[in-house]
Write a protein that holds these residues in place. Sequence first.
Motif, PDB file in Angstrom:
ATOM      1  N   VAL A 126      34.880  41.200  30.675  1.00  0.00           N
ATOM      2  CA  VAL A 126      34.217  42.075  31.803  1.00  0.00           C
ATOM      3  C   VAL A 126      33.033  41.211  32.421  1.00  0.00           C
ATOM      4  N   LEU A 130      33.361  40.437  36.586  1.00  0.00           N
ATOM      5  CA  LEU A 130      32.401  41.283  37.304  1.00  0.00           C
ATOM      6  C   LEU A 130      31.827  39.950  38.066  1.00  0.00           C
ATOM      7  N   ASN A 138      36.002  45.817  39.509  1.00  0.00           N
ATOM      8  CA  ASN A 138      34.859  46.700  39.269  1.00  0.00           C
ATOM      9  C   ASN A 138      34.942  47.459  38.262  1.00  0.00           C
ATOM     10  N   GLU A 139      33.865  47.860  37.554  1.00  0.00           N
ATOM     11  CA  GLU A 139      33.808  48.411  36.094  1.00  0.00           C
ATOM     12  C   GLU A 139      34.849  49.300  35.559  1.00  0.00           C
ATOM     13  N   ARG A 143      38.074  48.424  33.145  1.00  0.00           N
ATOM     14  CA  ARG A 143      38.255  49.180  31.778  1.00  0.00           C
ATOM     15  C   ARG A 143      39.541  49.580  31.807  1.00  0.00           C
TER      16      ARG A 143
END
Length: 189
Positions: A126, A130, A138-139, A143
Motif C-alpha cells: 500500500v 500510494l 488510490n486507497e 484495497r
Amino acid sequence: MQFIFMGPPGAGKGTQAQILAASWKIPHISTGDILRACVVAQTALGQKAQAYMDKGELVPDELLMDIVAERLKEPDAAAGWILDGFPRTVPQATFLDKLLHELSGKGAANTGLKAVNLDVPDDILVARLLSRGRKDDNEETIRRRLQVYREQTEPLISFYGDRHQLVAVDGDRAMAEVTAHLQQELAGS
Ligand code: AP5
Ligand code: MG
C-alpha cells in the motif's frame, strides 16, 4: 526463457521484469501496460477495459486472451519472454497452457516455463503504490486490487507449485537485491 511474474499489486513485477528482460534481451510483456495503452488510444478494447481497471477489478478473461496470443506469436517472442500480470486467473493459466502447447508442440508442464511469485506484506504494498500514484493507485482501488489478487490470482501459486514450476521470491528487499536473487534463480532456464 519463458517466465511469468506474479505477485500482488506493488510487488515489483513491472520493475523487475523490465530490468531482467532488458538484460536477457527478451520482451517484457505487461498486460496492464498493454491495456493502459488501449485506454489512452481509446480503442474498443480500451473503452471496455477502462471501467474495470478504474475500479481495481479484473478485465474479463476473454478480452485478454487474443492480446496475449497475438503478442506471443510476434517474432521477438520466439526466444522467450517475461509475462508480467498474466495469467492472473485459473482460466487464463489454462489458456496459456493451450497456447504454449500450440506454439511449441510440447506439453504444458514441459515447456521450461517458470512462474515467479514476488511476496511482499500488504502494508508495504500500500505504501509503495500510494507513493507511486498511478491512476488506479488510490486507497479504495488498491484495497480492491489486493482483494481480487487474493481471491483470483493467489490460487495460481499452487497451480504452478504442483507442477514444480514455481519460484517463490521475497520481494520485500532492496530492488537490486531482488534482481540479483531472480537472476540467480532463473539463470539457465
Ligand atoms: P497491472 O498493471 O498488472 O497492475 P497490478 O497487478 O496492480 O500491479 P502494479 O503494476 O501496480 O505493481 P507491480 O507489481 O508491477 O509493481 P511495480 O514494479 O510497478 O494491472 C492493472 C489493471 O489492469 C488490473 O487491476 C486489471 O484491471 C487489469 N489487468 C491487467 N492484467 C490483467 C489480466 N491478466 N487479467 C485481467 N485484468 C488485467 O512497483 C510498484 C512501486 O513500488 C513502484 O513505484 C516501484 O518503484 C516500487 N518498488 C518496486 N520494487 C521495490 C522494492 N524492492 N523496494 C521499494 N520499492 C519498490
Ligand atoms: Mg506493474
